[in-house]
Design a protein around this motif. Structure first.
Motif, PDB file in Angstrom:
ATOM      1  N   MET B   1      60.800 -26.656 -45.053  1.00  0.00           N
ATOM      2  CA  MET B   1      62.237 -26.364 -44.976  1.00  0.00           C
ATOM      3  C   MET B   1      62.532 -25.658 -43.660  1.00  0.00           C
ATOM      4  SD  MET B   1      64.221 -25.031 -48.271  1.00  0.00           S
ATOM      5  CE  MET B   1      62.970 -24.289 -49.271  1.00  0.00           C
ATOM      6  N   ASP B   3      64.327 -23.032 -41.111  1.00  0.00           N
ATOM      7  CA  ASP B   3      64.628 -21.609 -41.335  1.00  0.00           C
ATOM      8  C   ASP B   3      66.029 -21.379 -41.876  1.00  0.00           C
ATOM      9  OD1 ASP B   3      62.546 -20.239 -38.720  1.00  0.00           O
ATOM     10  OD2 ASP B   3      62.332 -20.190 -40.894  1.00  0.00           O
ATOM     11  N   GLU B   5      67.817 -23.391 -43.594  1.00  0.00           N
ATOM     12  CA  GLU B   5      67.882 -23.822 -44.997  1.00  0.00           C
ATOM     13  C   GLU B   5      67.238 -22.773 -45.895  1.00  0.00           C
ATOM     14  OE1 GLU B   5      67.423 -28.539 -44.079  1.00  0.00           O
ATOM     15  OE2 GLU B   5      66.478 -27.774 -45.886  1.00  0.00           O
ATOM     16  N   LYS B   6      66.124 -22.233 -45.391  1.00  0.00           N
ATOM     17  CA  LYS B   6      65.426 -21.210 -46.181  1.00  0.00           C
ATOM     18  C   LYS B   6      66.329 -20.006 -46.386  1.00  0.00           C
ATOM     19  CE  LYS B   6      60.415 -21.079 -46.278  1.00  0.00           C
ATOM     20  NZ  LYS B   6      59.202 -20.936 -45.525  1.00  0.00           N
ATOM     21  N   SER B   9      68.891 -20.721 -48.999  1.00  0.00           N
ATOM     22  CA  SER B   9      68.345 -20.697 -50.351  1.00  0.00           C
ATOM     23  C   SER B   9      68.147 -19.276 -50.830  1.00  0.00           C
ATOM     24  CB  SER B   9      67.002 -21.425 -50.404  1.00  0.00           C
ATOM     25  OG  SER B   9      67.161 -22.736 -49.977  1.00  0.00           O
TER      26      SER B   9
END
Lengths: 242, 320
Positions: B1, B3, B5-6, B9
Motif C-alpha cells: 500500500m 504511504d 493510502e496507509k 486507512s
C-alpha cells in the motif's frame, strides 16, 4: 494420434417433443480450432449449454479428458477447464475492470502471481488504462476483450465461443482472429467456435462441424465443407449474382 | 500500500475507534428514555445491514427476513422461560438456531428468482406466524409469553451495540475482499459468474445465513427488551418493511446505505409518530415512495454516482 479433449457420446437433448440435439459421437481435439456452424435452431447453443452443464441431456454423456462431466454443475465444469464466452458480453459492469479479473477462481492462490497475471493480461488486451474504472464504461469491443482476458484467468483447456465475431467491426474481427491464433499456438488451448460469419469460420478453423436440426450433417476440412452439397442446401447457400 | 493510502486507512480506523468509544460511554450520560431510543436505532441499523447483506449484495430481494427475527425471538423466549436459561446464552443459541434454519431454507428458497423469491419469503414469514399462533404448547399462541422484566437497559444497549459493530464489520469485509466480490457477482450476472467457476449457491446461502443470524440476534434482544412475545411482536410485519425501506432509502448494496437509511428513517418515524399520531404511517410511506422514486439507488448511491460524475468530469477536463 490426436488427443481428444471433449467427447460427446450418444448425446440427446429434447425440449418437450422437439429434439434439439442428437449426436451419436463427436470428438473435439486438443489444441484444435474447430468451427461449429449451422442454421438458426440447429442446436449449436443448446450443445454448448449441455457441454457446460447449463442443461442436462435426456440421454448420453459428455466427457472432458476421459472424465464424465455430464452430471456436474456449471461452475465445477468451468473450474475443470472449460471456458465459455457468451454471445452477449457477460462481464460484470458494476465492478472495476481489474476486479473482473481478480475475482476469477484459479488454482493459484499467491496474490503476487495473480496480480502480475492480471497486469499482463490487461496490457495484452489493451485495457490497462481502464483498470480501475467500472467495466460498464468500456466500449463493446473492449468488453469482449475483457471477457477474453477473464476467461484466460481461469486457465482453460478449451474455450467455447458463441458468436464471438458478432457486433465487431472489421478491425476488431482481425484483432480477435489474431488473438485466437496466437493463443492456440502459444498455449495448448482448444477453441470451439460458433459463428454465422461463415467466411471467418472457414478461414480461421482447421476443422468445421455442421449441425442441422440437432444432427451433424458434415464434419471436415473447411474447403470440403464449402463444396458439400448438403451443407450448401441447408445453410451455406450458393454464390448469387446481384 | 502506498504511504498516503496507509495514512488514510489508519485515519479511518482511528475515527471508527473513537466513534465506538463514544457509543460505549454514552449510556452513562443518558436517561432511560434516551437509552431506549438508541436501542431502537441500533436494532434498526442491525436489521438494515442484515437485509442489505443478502438483498443488497446478491440481488435476491427478500420480503421475509423477519422470519429469522421471529425464529430468534421465539427461541430466546422459550429458552429463557421454559428452560430458565441465562439471557446471554439464549441470545447466542437464538443466533445459532436462526443460522441453522437459514441453510436449508436458503438452499430451497434461493432457487427462486426475483419476485418469486420475494413473495416466497413473505409467504414463509406468514407460515411461521401461523405456526406461532397454533403451536400453543410451545409458543402459547396469541396469548404470548411473559418474561421477567429487564432492570438494566444498558445491558441491552451494549448487546445491540456489539451486534451492530459485528454486522458493520462483516459488511466492510464483504466490500473489501475477494470473497465479497464474488458475492457481488451474483447480483451482476449469476449465470456469468457460474460460467467462470464461482459456486454461486455457496455464496448466496452464506450471505443469506449471515443475514438470518443477525436478524435472529435482533429478534432475541428485542424480546429481552420487551419482556414479552407474541406472534405479532415476533413476526412484526412493519419491522419487515422498515428493514427494506431503510436499505432502499440509504442505498442498497452499499457500505453506508443501511446506516444512513436507519438513522434517517429511525429519526423520521419517531418524529412523525410524535407530531402526527394518527396519520404518521401515511406520511412516512409517502416520504419513502418519493425518495425511492427520485433516488432509486438510495442516498448513498446517488452521492457516489454524483461524486464519480464530478471525478470523471475533472479527469476529462484535465485530459483535454
Amino acid at each position: 494420434m490426436k488427443k481428444t479433449i471433449v467427447h460427446l457420446e450418444s448425446l440427446q437433448k429434447n425440449f418437450g417433443g422437439l429434439v434439439a440435439v442428437n449426436i451419436d459421437s463427436l470428438d473435439i481435439y486438443k489444441n484444435s480450432i474447430t468451427g461449429l456452424i449451422g442454421p438458426n435452431g440447429a442446436g449449436k447453443t443448446t450443445l454448448f449449454n449441455v457441454i457446460c452443464g447449463n442443461l442436462k441431456p435426456e440421454n448420453g454423456d459428455v466427457y472432458f479428458l476421459e472424465e464424465k462431466i455430464t452430471s456436474l454443475k456449471t461452475f465445477q465444469i468451468a473450474r475443470l477447464g472449460i471456458g465459455r464466452v457468451f454471445q452477449i458480453s457477460r462481464i460484470f459492469k458494476g465492478l472495476s475492470v481489474r476486479d473482473n479479473l481478480f475475482l476469477v477462481p484459479s488454482k493459484n492462490t499467491n496474490l503476487e502471481v495473480i496480480s502480475k497475471r492480471i497486469e499482463s493480461l490487461l496490457n495484452d488486451f489493451g485495457l490497462i488504462d481502464f483498470s480501475d474504472n467500472y467495466a460498464g464504461i468500456l466500449s463493446y469491443g473492449q468488453q469482449k476483450m475483457l471477457e477474453f482476458a477473464r476467461i484466460l484467468m481461469m486457465d482453460p483447456k478449451i474455450i467455447l465461443l458463441d458468436e464471438p465475431f458478432s457486433g465487431l467491426n472489421p478491425g476488431e474481427v482481425e484483432k480477435l482472429i489474431k488473438i485466437i491464433r496466437k493463443l492456440n499456438s502459444e498455449t495448448d488451448i482448444a477453441f470451439l467456435i460458433i459463428d454465422h460469419a461463415v467466411s471467418i469460420v472457414l478461414r480461421l478453423c482447421e476443422r468445421v462441424v455442421v449441425l442441422d436440426q440437432g444432427k451433424i450433417i458434415a464434419d471436415g476440412l473447411p474447403n470440403e465443407i464449402e463444396k458439400n452439397e448438403r451443407c450448401i442446401e441447408a445453410y451455406l447457400g450458393r454464390p448469387f449474382d446481384v | 500500500m502506498k504511504d498516503s493510502e496507509k495514512n488514510n486507512s489508519i485515519k479511518k480506523v482511528i475515527v471508527f475507534f473513537l466513534i465506538v468509544l463514544s457509543l460505549v460511554i454514552l449510556p452513562y450520560f443518558l436517561s432511560s428514555y434516551r437509552i431506549s431510543f438508541f436501542i431502537t436505532i441500533f436494532m434498526y441499523v442491525v436489521l438494515a445491514y442484515s437485509w442489505n447483506f443478502i438483498s443488497g449484495y446478491t440481488g435476491y430481494v427478500s420480503f421475509g427476513q423477519i422470519v429469522f427475527f421471529g425464529l430468534g425471538a421465539y427461541a430466546f423466549a422459550i429458552l429463557t422461560s421454559n428452560f430458565g436459561m441465562n439471557w446471554g446464552l439464549a441470545v447466542v443459541l437464538a443466533a445459532i438456531i436462526s443460522s441453522l434454519f437459514a441453510v436449508p431454507i436458503g438452499l430451497v428458497m434461493l432457487r427462486l428468482k426475483g419476485p418469486y423469491f420475494a413473495v416466497g419469503m413473505m409467504g414463509l414469514s406468514q407460515f411461521l406466524a401461523a405456526i406461532a399462533f397454533n403451536w400453543k404448547s410451545l409458543t402459547n399462541g396469541a396469548v404470548g409469553i411473559y418474561l421477567p422484566p429487564v432492570f438494566s437497559l444498558s445491558t441491552i444497549y451494549y448487546a445491540f451495540l456489539g451486534a451492530m459493530i459485528a454486522i458493520f464489520l462483516l459488511t466492510w469485509k464483504l466490500e473489501n475482499s475477494n470473497f465479497g466480490l464474488r458475492i457481488k457477482t451474483i447480483k451482476e450476472d449469476e449465470e456469468g459468474a457460474e460460467a467462470i467457476g464461482i459456486n454461486t449457491t455457496f455464496y448466496k446461502v452464506f450471505a443469506f445465513t449471515i443475514s438470518a443470524c443477525f436478524c435472529g440476534i435482533a429478534g432475541a434482544l428485542q424480546i429481552y427488551y420487551l419482556s414479552y412475545i407474541d406472534p405479532y411482536v415476533a413476526i412484526n410485519m412493519s419491522l419487515n418493511l422498515m428493514m427494506i425501506a431503510m436499505s432502499l432509502v440509504g442505498g442498497m448494496g452499499t457500505m453506508w446505505g443501511p446506516l444512513v437509511g436507519a438513522l434517517m428513517l429511525g429519526q423520521l418515524s419517531e418524529f412523525l409518530w410524535v407530531s402526527f399520531p394518527y396519520i404518521y404511517m401515511i406520511i412516512f410511506g409517502c416520504i419513502i415512495v418519493v425518495i425511492i422514486a427520485f433516488l432509486p439507488s438510495g442516498i448513498v448511491g446517488y452521492v457516489t454516482q454524483y461524486t464519480q460524475y464530478r471525478k470523471d468530469r475533472m479527469n476529462n477536463l484535465i485530459k483535454n
